[in-house]
Scaffold this active site. Structure first.
Site, PDB file in Angstrom:
ATOM      1  N   GLU A 185      15.957 -23.275   0.056  1.00  0.00           N
ATOM      2  CA  GLU A 185      16.062 -22.549  -1.213  1.00  0.00           C
ATOM      3  C   GLU A 185      17.489 -22.486  -1.765  1.00  0.00           C
ATOM      4  OE1 GLU A 185      14.042 -18.799  -1.098  1.00  0.00           O
ATOM      5  OE2 GLU A 185      12.121 -19.733  -0.634  1.00  0.00           O
ATOM      6  N   GLU A 373       6.751 -22.748   2.967  1.00  0.00           N
ATOM      7  CA  GLU A 373       6.642 -21.289   3.127  1.00  0.00           C
ATOM      8  C   GLU A 373       5.636 -20.742   2.132  1.00  0.00           C
ATOM      9  OE1 GLU A 373      10.171 -18.875   2.711  1.00  0.00           O
ATOM     10  OE2 GLU A 373      11.339 -20.139   4.066  1.00  0.00           O
TER      11      GLU A 373
END
Ligand code: FCB
Length: 470
Positions: A185, A373
């Site tokens: 991220e 995720e």
């Protein structure tokens, strides 16, 4: 069973393991600082999260992760439990400062901490013995403090520091680990760490943001090239937080496009050789004009084998004069009065999983998508030694149904990693939001498999019994 069936528009697909095909990847994802503890053991150097979490007011609950889940000492029994749940892939990150306490590798004056390298070596061997495929994330937010003290991500030298680290790790583990994720991220750590200051290192201000974005995008590509050089048969990916963006009212279309450029396009497009999305966010053109060096724009591209999507919620936005550069702000789930909101304040909206897979599938340069995720934090209670987390179980069932829908339409989504295995330290939120399939009592370190974990176990190991229409 074929994974390329015609689209089903009437009823959602039946959720059962065979429908995903035998090659679909099932796992959980974790991150070093959130679970390991043992922050001062065996020569580990400090990271920015060690110091940030101890500054007053930075973590909502005033907690830190010095102990966390004690995964450093408990990994053997924890991974046995992971395997028992039927989940065959385990994603974890390497603590950079456990391996390189000064951040830099020997060619740049730093030293290798052999004890740190040995820890991950044991962990990897244990995975392999159990039949768990290890997936390594090279950077999940815990920058060595020594490097932050030399400027951190805004300092262009970080590209070399990071590439050296990747070199050390791939030389150590590349012969037995074949799945590598370069960054976790990038948007989250650059914006929260260096623009809003909500995450470590807690810096604020616009002047850092463009150098951080650019250095991060360069590190992503250079890191990829280093893995390719040292592990030619590796599957190499990088993992993005992503959300389909909806306008709150028809007037907010342009605001939605700008937020989409920031949330979903900023790091994938340079990697695909498309440059930064400055068509929609003009301030990004300053990167090419003021920040980049000659040749940089070409260096941003890398041919990833897969792209990791980390998806939790959709974003609904409206225009706003108070948010410079973006001119947009989020309309929270609370304000919209949506029916299911998690402990993080996130809306549960399963259709968004399908939409984000479809959105990323439209890039010609992406070969494969993996959900690296997805998960939900709900308040858990232990009753009679059990945690009956119906809401979390339903979250995974509903989001997985949308993954299956995408897969049955022929979209290239090949795996699902639940966030997360064990309840853990949820960054600035502390230990309160629990995302795990396994409950952790942080006073005793006892583990209790939640109903959601049992559901995965049954779903992955039982023959067809759990078929369910959602
Ligand atoms: C993601 C992070 C992960 C965890 C989940 C809830 O943004 O990658 O570490 O915090 O959110």
């Amino acid at each position: 069973m074929s994974t390329h069936q015609p689209p089903r528009t009437d009823t959602p697909p039946l959720l059962n393991r065979p429908a995903f095909g035998t090659d679909f990847i099932w796992g959980t994802a974790t991150a070093a600082y959130q679970i390991e503890g043992a922050v001062d053991r065996d020569g580990r150097g400090p990271s920015i999260w060690d110091t940030f979490s101890k500054q007053k007011g930075k973590i909502k609950t005033g907690e830190h992760a010095d102990i966390a889940c004690e995964f450093y000492d408990r990994y053997e029994s924890d991974l046995r439990l992971h395997k028992e749940l039927g989940l065959d892939h385990f994603r974890f990150s390497l603590s950079w400062s456990r391996i390189l306490p000064d951040g830099t590798a020997p060619p740049r004056g730093g030293r290798i901490n052999e004890a740190g390298l040995a820890f991950y070596d044991r962990l990897i061997d244990h995975c392999l013995r159990l039949g768990l495929t290890p997936w390594i994330t090279l950077y999940h937010w815990d920058l060595p403090l020594a490097l932050e003290n030399q400027g951190g991500w805004p300092n262009r030298q970080i590209v070399d520091w990071f590439t050296d680290f990747v070199d050390v790790c791939t030389k150590a583990y590349g012969h037995k680990v074949k799945h590598w994720i370069i960054l976790n991220e990038p948007l989250a750590f650059s914006v929260l760490g260096y623009f809003t200051g909500q995450h470590a290192p807690g810096r604020r201000g616009f002047w850092n943001l463009l150098p951080v974005i650019h250095n991060t995008a360069l590190a992503q590509a250079e890191g990829g090239r280093m893995v390719r050089q040292n592990v030619p048969d590796a599957q190499i990916g990088t993992a993005f937080s992503c959300s389909p963006v909806d306008p709150f009212t028809p007037r907010d279309q342009n605001a939605a496009a700008r937020v989409d450029a920031l949330m979903n396009r900023l790091f994938i497009e340079p990697a695909l050789g498309l440059g930064y999305p400055s068509d929609t966010l003009p301030f990004l053109s300053d990167i090419a004009r003021k920040v980049a060096k000659p040749g940089d724009m070409e260096r941003l591209a890398f041919d990833f084998d897969f792209i990791g999507l980390q998806h939790y919620f959709r974003a609904v936005v409206e225009q706003s004069l108070f948010m410079p550069y973006l001119w947009a702000k989020e309309v929270t789930a609370l304000r919209r009065g949506v029916p299911v909101i998690t402990e993080m304040g996130w809306e549960v909206y399963p259709d968004s999983m399908y939409r984000i897979i479809r959105q990323f599938s439209q890039y010609a340069g992406i070969k494969k998508l993996i959900i690296t995720e997805s998960g939900a934090a709900f308040y858990d209670t232990v009753q009679h030694g059990m945690v009956n987390d119906t809401a979390r179980t339903e979250y995974h069932q509903q989001y997985l149904t949308q993954v299956l829908r995408a897969r049955q339409e022929g979209l290239p989504v090949d795996g699902y990693f639940a966030w997360t295995f064990l309840d853990n330290f949820e960054w600035a939120e502390g230990y309160r939001p629990r995302f795990g399939l396994v409950y952790v009592d942080f006073r005793t370190q006892q583990r209790i498999v939640k109903a959601s974990g049992r559901w995965f176990q049954q779903f992955l190991t039982a023959e067809n019994e759990t078929s369910k229409r959602l």
